[in-house]
Write a protein that holds these residues in place. Structure first.
Motif, PDB file in Angstrom:
ATOM      1  N   UNK A  15      29.603  39.154  45.600  1.00 25.01           N
ATOM      2  CA  UNK A  15      30.550  38.364  44.920  1.00 25.01           C
ATOM      3  C   UNK A  15      31.904  38.710  45.482  1.00 25.01           C
ATOM      4  N   UNK A  16      32.721  37.622  45.694  1.00 26.09           N
ATOM      5  CA  UNK A  16      33.912  37.834  46.193  1.00 26.09           C
ATOM      6  C   UNK A  16      35.006  36.964  45.275  1.00 26.09           C
ATOM      7  N   UNK A  17      35.667  37.394  44.127  1.00 29.77           N
ATOM      8  CA  UNK A  17      36.333  36.989  43.220  1.00 29.77           C
ATOM      9  C   UNK A  17      37.798  37.259  43.629  1.00 29.77           C
ATOM     10  N   UNK A  18      38.792  36.117  42.958  1.00 24.93           N
ATOM     11  CA  UNK A  18      40.174  36.213  43.184  1.00 24.93           C
ATOM     12  C   UNK A  18      40.388  37.455  42.428  1.00 24.93           C
ATOM     13  N   UNK A  19      41.828  38.224  42.996  1.00 25.08           N
ATOM     14  CA  UNK A  19      42.004  39.240  42.361  1.00 25.08           C
ATOM     15  C   UNK A  19      42.924  39.275  41.117  1.00 25.08           C
ATOM     16  N   UNK A  20      42.446  38.545  39.943  1.00 23.63           N
ATOM     17  CA  UNK A  20      42.890  38.051  38.825  1.00 23.63           C
ATOM     18  C   UNK A  20      41.599  38.483  37.707  1.00 23.63           C
ATOM     19  N   UNK A  21      42.022  38.749  36.485  1.00 22.70           N
ATOM     20  CA  UNK A  21      40.887  39.159  35.570  1.00 22.70           C
ATOM     21  C   UNK A  21      40.029  37.919  35.041  1.00 22.70           C
ATOM     22  N   UNK A  22      40.677  36.655  35.235  1.00 18.10           N
ATOM     23  CA  UNK A  22      39.739  35.478  34.733  1.00 18.10           C
ATOM     24  C   UNK A  22      38.598  35.571  35.711  1.00 18.10           C
ATOM     25  N   UNK A  23      38.820  35.405  37.050  1.00 18.16           N
ATOM     26  CA  UNK A  23      37.880  35.045  38.015  1.00 18.16           C
ATOM     27  C   UNK A  23      36.665  36.399  38.337  1.00 18.16           C
ATOM     28  N   UNK A  24      37.584  37.493  38.198  1.00 14.54           N
ATOM     29  CA  UNK A  24      36.738  38.715  38.187  1.00 14.54           C
ATOM     30  C   UNK A  24      35.781  38.874  36.896  1.00 14.54           C
ATOM     31  N   UNK A  25      36.020  38.713  35.623  1.00 12.46           N
ATOM     32  CA  UNK A  25      35.357  38.875  34.669  1.00 12.46           C
ATOM     33  C   UNK A  25      34.254  37.848  34.580  1.00 12.46           C
ATOM     34  N   UNK A  26      34.584  36.669  35.134  1.00 11.58           N
ATOM     35  CA  UNK A  26      33.535  35.696  35.199  1.00 11.58           C
ATOM     36  C   UNK A  26      32.404  36.025  36.089  1.00 11.58           C
ATOM     37  N   UNK A  27      32.934  36.505  37.230  1.00 12.66           N
ATOM     38  CA  UNK A  27      31.705  36.973  38.184  1.00 12.66           C
ATOM     39  C   UNK A  27      31.028  38.332  37.825  1.00 12.66           C
ATOM     40  N   UNK A  44      33.097  42.130  46.668  1.00 11.90           N
ATOM     41  CA  UNK A  44      34.206  42.573  47.729  1.00 11.90           C
ATOM     42  C   UNK A  44      35.322  42.172  46.765  1.00 11.90           C
ATOM     43  N   UNK A  45      36.074  43.118  46.238  1.00 11.30           N
ATOM     44  CA  UNK A  45      37.304  43.099  45.672  1.00 11.30           C
ATOM     45  C   UNK A  45      38.290  43.616  46.419  1.00 11.30           C
ATOM     46  N   UNK A  46      39.628  43.230  45.852  1.00 10.11           N
ATOM     47  CA  UNK A  46      40.898  43.639  46.287  1.00 10.11           C
ATOM     48  C   UNK A  46      41.125  45.052  46.056  1.00 10.11           C
ATOM     49  N   UNK A  47      41.725  45.885  46.579  1.00  7.82           N
ATOM     50  CA  UNK A  47      41.638  47.405  46.499  1.00  7.82           C
ATOM     51  C   UNK A  47      42.179  47.672  45.206  1.00  7.82           C
ATOM     52  N   UNK A  48      42.967  46.959  44.519  1.00 14.82           N
ATOM     53  CA  UNK A  48      43.575  47.294  43.316  1.00 14.82           C
ATOM     54  C   UNK A  48      42.300  47.480  42.203  1.00 14.82           C
ATOM     55  N   UNK A  49      41.369  46.863  42.450  1.00 16.80           N
ATOM     56  CA  UNK A  49      40.287  47.084  41.486  1.00 16.80           C
ATOM     57  C   UNK A  49      39.414  48.380  41.742  1.00 16.80           C
ATOM     58  N   UNK A  50      39.862  49.156  42.752  1.00 17.95           N
ATOM     59  CA  UNK A  50      38.920  50.402  42.880  1.00 17.95           C
ATOM     60  C   UNK A  50      38.573  51.109  41.484  1.00 17.95           C
ATOM     61  N   UNK A  51      37.562  51.193  41.259  1.00 12.82           N
ATOM     62  CA  UNK A  51      36.721  52.078  40.039  1.00 12.82           C
ATOM     63  C   UNK A  51      36.627  51.331  38.950  1.00 12.82           C
ATOM     64  N   UNK A  52      37.035  49.827  38.921  1.00 11.26           N
ATOM     65  CA  UNK A  52      36.703  49.237  37.599  1.00 11.26           C
ATOM     66  C   UNK A  52      35.244  48.627  37.455  1.00 11.26           C
ATOM     67  N   UNK A 129      24.072  40.640  52.741  1.00  9.35           N
ATOM     68  CA  UNK A 129      23.640  39.669  51.502  1.00  9.35           C
ATOM     69  C   UNK A 129      22.751  38.706  51.591  1.00  9.35           C
ATOM     70  N   UNK A 130      22.025  38.433  50.487  1.00  5.30           N
ATOM     71  CA  UNK A 130      21.278  36.970  50.876  1.00  5.30           C
ATOM     72  C   UNK A 130      21.924  35.934  50.393  1.00  5.30           C
ATOM     73  N   UNK A 131      22.838  36.261  49.455  1.00 11.01           N
ATOM     74  CA  UNK A 131      23.848  34.880  49.083  1.00 11.01           C
ATOM     75  C   UNK A 131      25.141  35.630  48.754  1.00 11.01           C
ATOM     76  N   UNK A 132      25.990  34.640  48.997  1.00  8.57           N
ATOM     77  CA  UNK A 132      27.608  35.023  48.914  1.00  8.57           C
ATOM     78  C   UNK A 132      28.209  34.080  47.728  1.00  8.57           C
ATOM     79  N   UNK A 133      28.763  34.705  46.939  1.00 13.55           N
ATOM     80  CA  UNK A 133      29.211  33.707  45.750  1.00 13.55           C
ATOM     81  C   UNK A 133      30.831  34.124  45.616  1.00 13.55           C
ATOM     82  N   UNK A 134      31.611  33.281  45.915  1.00 14.95           N
ATOM     83  CA  UNK A 134      33.118  33.015  45.949  1.00 14.95           C
ATOM     84  C   UNK A 134      33.527  32.467  44.548  1.00 14.95           C
ATOM     85  N   UNK A 135      34.601  33.274  43.876  1.00 19.38           N
ATOM     86  CA  UNK A 135      35.400  32.547  42.621  1.00 19.38           C
ATOM     87  C   UNK A 135      36.784  32.864  43.091  1.00 19.38           C
TER      88      UNK A 135
END
Length: 431
Positions: A15-27, A44-52, A129-135
Motif C-alpha cells: 500500500x502507498x497512501x498519501x501522507x494524511x490520515x484519511x487515505x492512510x486510515x482507508x488503506x 510504503x509510508x512517508x517517514x513521519x508515520x514511523x511506528x504508527x 509485491x504481488x499487487x500495489x495499491x495507491x491511495x
C-alpha cells in the motif's frame, strides 16, 4: 482462504497512501482485512508515520518526500504546516484558489513524487509485491512500472473522475447549474497546463506511460473509489469496467470509547471536527467553538494537532485525536469540514451534517450534501450565529431526513466496503 472460500496463496500487498490520515486510515482498513486473511501487508509510508502502522500488524517501509527535517515530525506534519501557513487562501472563491492554493498543492505533490522515486524503486525491489495499491492523487512511476497489477484508490470526492455532465472538481459548483463550469475548467487549464506538461514528461522518462490530459495520475488495472451510491453521479458520469464503487470504507477498530461524563448541559450530542488538517487553523476552530458554546447542546470536539491552543467551554469535551468511527454512532449531528472520510463515514452511520468546507474536495462534498438535502453548507469564515444555530435546529428537528439517512446508512453498511475492496484486490493480484 479467500473470501469466497477457495484456496488462495498468501499475497504480498504493498500500500502507498498519501501522507494524511484519511487515505492512510482507508488503506489500513482494507489492509487489515487482507492481513487477517493471511496476506503480507506492507506500507510504503512517508517517514513521519514511523511506528504508527506496525502496531496494526503491517510492515513499514519508510520514505522521504523531501530532504529529512532535522527533528522528527508528527505523522503528516508537513501538510498540517502547509495548511496552517496557507489558511488565508481558504477565504477566496474556489476559482481564485486554483492559482493560489490548488496549484501549490500540486507542486508539492509533484515535487514529492520526483524526490522519492529512487526510494520507491528500492522498496519495491525489497518487498517484491504481488499487487500495489495507491491511495493518492499523484503518479509515482515506480508503482506503475513494477510489473505487477496496479490498483488505484480514489478516497477524495468522485468528481475527481471527471465528466462532461458533472461539475469540475475543486469548484464546489452545483450539479444543477452549469453556468460556471466552463470558466472554471478554463482557469484550471490556464493555471495547471505547464506544471502538468513538465510532470508528464518526467513520468514518461521514468518508463511509465503518458498521463491522460491534465491528469496527474493514471488509472489502474483496478480502480476503486469511496462514495455512497445514494450520493454518487453514476447516471451523469458513467465509469468503465475497471472502476468499482465502495459505498464506504470504515476501518474496523478495537479502540474503546466511553463517552465522557460531561459535557455539561442537555440538548443533543453533536460531533465537531475540521479534520487533522483543517483543525490546524486555530482561529477558525476558536471562532466555531465560541459560536457553538452559545447553543443548548453538548459537543465532542476533535481538537487536532494544535490542541494545546484550543480551550473548550463546559458544554464540550475533546482531545487531540478521537476514534471517530466509535463516536459517530453516538451523536445526533456532525459538523465537519467535508473531508471525504468524514462525509462518507457520517453517511455510513446515517448522520446529518453541517459542512464548513476549506479546500480541495471539501467544497464538492459540502455542495453535494446540500443539494441532496443531507446537510447544510456554510461558509466557514463568514457564517453568523443565526445561520449556524438555525442549521443545527433545522437538522435536529427534521425527522423525515433522519429516517432517510438511517435507511441509507443501513444500505451502506450492508455493502461492507472494506471487505469488497479486499476481494477485488485479491482478484486483481491473482487474475
Amino acid at each position: 482462504m479467500s473470501s469466497t472460500g477457495g484456496p488462495l496463496r498468501p499475497l504480498t500487498v504493498l500500500f502507498a497512501p498519501e501522507s494524511a490520515y484519511g487515505p492512510t486510515n482507508n488503506c489500513a482498513g482494507i489492509g487489515g482485512v487482507l492481513r487477517r486473511r493471511g496476506h503480507r501487508v506492507v506500507f510504503a509510508a512517508e517517514a513521519s508515520w514511523k511506528g504508527r502502522l506496525a502496531p496494526l500488524g503491517f510492515e513499514e517501509e519508510l520514505l522521504d518526500l523531501a530532504p529529512p527535517p532535522e527533528q522528527p515530525q508528527d505523522a503528516g506534519q508537513f501538510w498540517k504546516d502547509f495548511v496552517r501557513d496557507t489558511a488565508p487562501e481558504f477565504r477566496k472563491p474556489t476559482i481564485e484558489q486554483l492559482s493560489t492554493w490548488i496549484k501549490p498543492v500540486w507542486e508539492e505533490l509533484v515535487s514529492g513524487a520526483r524526490y522519492c522515486e529512487p526510494q520507491l524503486k528500492e522498496i519495491i525491489a525489497r518487498v517484491r509485491p504481488d499487487v500495489i495499491v495507491e491511495d493518492n492523487v499523484v503518479c509515482f512511476p515506480a508503482l506503475t512500472t513494477a510489473g505487477v497489477p496496479f490498483v488505484r484508490i480514489v478516497s477524495c470526492h468522485p468528481l475527481e473522475m471527471k465528466g462532461e455532465h458533472v461539475p469540475p472538481p475543486f469548484s464546489g459548483y452545483p450539479a444543477g447549474d452549469r453556468s460556471g463550469w466552463d470558466g472554471f475548467r478554463a482557469e484550471y487549464d490556464r493555471t495547471h497546463r505547464s506544471l502538468w506538461s513538465d510532470f508528464d514528461t518526467w513520468v514518461t522518462e521514468q518508463g511509465a506511460r503518458p498521463l491522460p490530459d491534465l491528469e496527474f495520475i493514471h488509472e489502474g488495472d483496478l480502480n476503486l473509489y469511496v462514495y455512497p451510491e445514494s450520493a454518487d453521479y453514476t447516471d451523469a458520469r458513467p465509469l468503465g469496467p475497471t472502476w468499482h464503487r465502495l459505498d464506504s470504507s470504515v476501518r474496523e477498530t478495537r479502540e474503546a470509547f466511553t463517552p465522557p461524563p460531561g459535557p455539561a448541559g442537555g440538548g443533543a450530542l453533536i460531533y465537531f471536527s475540521l479534520g487533522s488538517l483543517g483543525s490546524a487553523d486555530v482561529d477558525l476552530m476558536r471562532r466555531t467553538i465560541a459560536s457553538l458554546a452559545r447553543t443548548p447542546h453538548r459537543y465532542i470536539v476533535s481538537k487536532g494537532p494544535l490542541h494545546e491552543e484550543i480551550e473548550l467551554p463546559p458544554n464540550m469535551w475533546g482531545e487531540e485525536f478521537l476514534p471517530q468511527t466509535r463516536i459517530l454512532p453516538l451523536v445526533d449531528l456532525v459538523i465537519t469540514h467535508g473531508g471525504n472520510n468524514t462525509t462518507t463515514e457520517a453517511l455510513h452511520f446515517g448522520k446529518p451534517m453541517i459542512l464548513l468546507p476549506l479546500f480541495w474536495d471539501q467544497h464538492d462534498n459540502a455542495q453535494r450534501m446540500a443539494e441532496l438535502g443531507y446537510g447544510v453548507r456554510l461558509d466557514p469564515y463568514r457564517f453568523t450565529d443565526a445561520q449556524l444555530h438555525g442549521a443545527i435546529r433545522r437538522l435536529l428537528g427534521d425527522t423525515t431526513l433522519r429516517r432517510v439517512l438511517t435507511e441509507a446508512g443501513e444500505t451502506i453498511r450492508a455493502r461492507d466496503g472494506v471487505h469488497t475492496a479486499a476481494d477485488l484486490i485479491e482478484r486483481a493480484a491473482t487474475g
